[in-house]
Motif scaffolding. Structure first.
Motif, short mmCIF file in Angstrom:
data_model
loop_
_atom_site.label_atom_id
_atom_site.label_comp_id
_atom_site.label_asym_id
_atom_site.label_seq_id
_atom_site.Cartn_x
_atom_site.Cartn_y
_atom_site.Cartn_z
N GLY A 274 -2.76 21.66 -15.37
CA GLY A 274 -1.72 21.24 -16.17
C GLY A 274 -0.36 21.15 -15.06
N SER A 275 -0.98 21.08 -14.16
CA SER A 275 0.22 20.51 -12.69
C SER A 275 1.30 19.21 -13.68
N LEU A 276 2.47 19.49 -12.57
CA LEU A 276 3.42 18.19 -12.97
C LEU A 276 3.01 17.40 -12.17
N ILE A 277 2.80 16.01 -13.60
CA ILE A 277 2.76 14.96 -12.31
C ILE A 277 4.14 14.39 -12.53
N THR A 278 4.60 13.94 -10.55
CA THR A 278 5.69 13.54 -10.65
C THR A 278 5.34 12.41 -9.85
N ASP A 279 6.93 11.24 -9.39
CA ASP A 279 6.65 9.90 -9.11
C ASP A 279 5.42 9.31 -7.42
N GLU A 280 5.50 11.06 -6.92
CA GLU A 280 4.86 10.10 -5.84
C GLU A 280 3.21 10.68 -6.54
N VAL A 281 3.07 10.98 -6.96
CA VAL A 281 1.51 10.89 -7.80
C VAL A 281 1.32 9.58 -8.42
N ARG A 282 1.82 9.52 -9.23
CA ARG A 282 2.36 7.68 -9.76
C ARG A 282 2.00 6.67 -8.99
N GLY A 283 3.01 7.46 -7.69
CA GLY A 283 3.09 5.60 -7.07
C GLY A 283 1.95 5.78 -6.00
N ALA A 284 1.41 7.35 -5.89
CA ALA A 284 0.05 7.14 -4.58
C ALA A 284 -1.17 6.28 -5.82
N PHE B 151 0.77 -1.17 -0.12
CA PHE B 151 0.47 -0.40 0.08
C PHE B 151 0.79 0.76 0.29
N ASP B 152 2.45 1.37 0.07
CA ASP B 152 3.22 2.14 0.08
C ASP B 152 2.89 2.99 -1.38
N LYS B 153 3.01 4.44 -1.17
CA LYS B 153 2.95 5.48 -2.69
C LYS B 153 4.04 5.30 -2.54
N THR B 154 5.97 5.05 -2.51
CA THR B 154 6.76 4.60 -2.57
C THR B 154 7.45 3.19 -3.02
N LEU B 155 7.27 2.48 -3.28
CA LEU B 155 6.95 1.21 -2.95
C LEU B 155 7.35 1.34 -4.19
N VAL B 156 7.15 1.57 -5.99
CA VAL B 156 7.84 1.80 -7.23
C VAL B 156 8.79 2.52 -7.40
N MET B 157 8.94 3.57 -6.22
CA MET B 157 10.18 4.23 -6.51
C MET B 157 12.06 3.32 -6.13
N ARG B 158 11.17 2.46 -5.06
CA ARG B 158 12.44 1.66 -4.76
C ARG B 158 12.67 -0.19 -5.33
N GLN B 159 12.10 0.62 -6.21
CA GLN B 159 12.13 -0.85 -6.62
C GLN B 159 13.47 -1.58 -7.45
N GLU B 160 14.43 -0.86 -7.40
CA GLU B 160 16.29 -1.84 -8.02
C GLU B 160 16.23 -2.26 -7.23
N ASP B 161 15.48 -2.43 -5.33
CA ASP B 161 16.21 -3.03 -3.79
C ASP B 161 14.99 -4.58 -4.12
N TRP B 162 14.27 -4.40 -5.31
CA TRP B 162 13.09 -5.87 -4.97
C TRP B 162 12.57 -6.57 -6.29
N VAL B 163 13.03 -5.73 -7.47
CA VAL B 163 12.41 -6.46 -9.07
C VAL B 163 13.80 -7.71 -8.99
N VAL B 164 12.71 -8.76 -9.27
CA VAL B 164 13.62 -9.89 -9.42
C VAL B 164 14.70 -9.85 -10.71
N GLY B 165 15.58 -9.43 -11.51
CA GLY B 165 16.28 -9.54 -12.73
C GLY B 165 15.69 -9.07 -13.64
#
Length: 220
Positions: free
Chosen positions: A136-146, A58-72
């Motif tokens: 036209g606000s900027l879509i940030t990675d945090e918004v995408r993560g949420a 449920f964490d909105k920052t999970l995708v931002m830290r994908q290098e820690d857990w993505v498999v190969g």
């Protein structure tokens, strides 16, 4: 008076040992070993208790830290799919054991992983179009993560509700997480999942009773 009591206790202990189901103990040990070894190959699942894993999904920052857990080379969606399949099979094995096991947390995790798979497969252009604002606000990675985290939340509630046939799961998730904008998707996804599940099989608890030849709701 003491010796007969001791003798009865010994006889009772021997009788209990005779009736002990070593097969059930062996099955429990096997499921534990398989789950541990399989989870060790997946950094997203390895060593995390179920409440912590659910919070992570449920964490909105999970995708931002994908290098820690993505498999190969499996990528984001592939890793979520592998974890979902692993959790699906180990949950089936655990629920098939001859002992009480929990069903709510594992099914919520499976639903959360399925929701993450669905969200990860959406093209980025589609996500940006959905998240676009009139100013036209900027879509940030945090918004995408949420936004992606909401797929996990809705997937967890609807999948668990389908397994248990409990619409209360949607209400519980809504009250715990306080997401007023997600009332409609939570309710609609949960109702749809329950409707589809009713066409496929009995609820988990009713199927458990029916499989054991017991009465109750399945017999009505």
């Amino acid at each position: 008076g003491g010796e007969p009591d001791i003798g009865m206790r010994v006889k009772r202990a021997l009788w209990d040992l005779h009736n002990f189901q070593w097969r059930d103990l062996a099955l429990c040990a096997m499921v534990a070993v398989v789950t541990t070894l399989w989870s060790a190959q997946l950094p997203l699942l390895n060593g995390r208790p179920q409440p912590a894993l659910l919070s992570l999904l449920f964490d909105k920052t999970l995708v931002m830290r994908q290098e820690d857990w993505v498999v190969g080379s499996h990528g984001l969606a592939g890793t979520f799919a592998i974890c979902a399949v692993m959790k699906w099979f180990t949950t089936m094995m655990a629920l098939s054991l001859a002992m009480p096991t929990g069903v709510v947390a594992p099914t919520m995790i499976i639903g959360g992983l399925i929701g993450r798979v669905f969200g990860s497969l959406l093209p980025e252009s589609v996500v940006d179009f959905i998240l676009a604002t009139p100013d036209g606000s900027l879509i940030t990675d945090e918004v995408r993560g949420a936004y992606m985290a909401r797929f996990a939340i809705i997937g967890a509630a609807s999948f668990c509700a389908a397994v248990c046939r409990a619409f209360a799961m949607a209400i519980t998730v809504f009250e715990v997480l306080s997401l007023p904008n997600d009332v409609l998707p939570l309710c609609s996804a949960t109702i749809a999942s329950i409707f589809v599940a009713n066409k496929v099989e009995l609820p988990f608890f009713d199927r458990n009773l029916a499989g054991r030849g017991l009465g109750g709701i399945p017999a009505l």
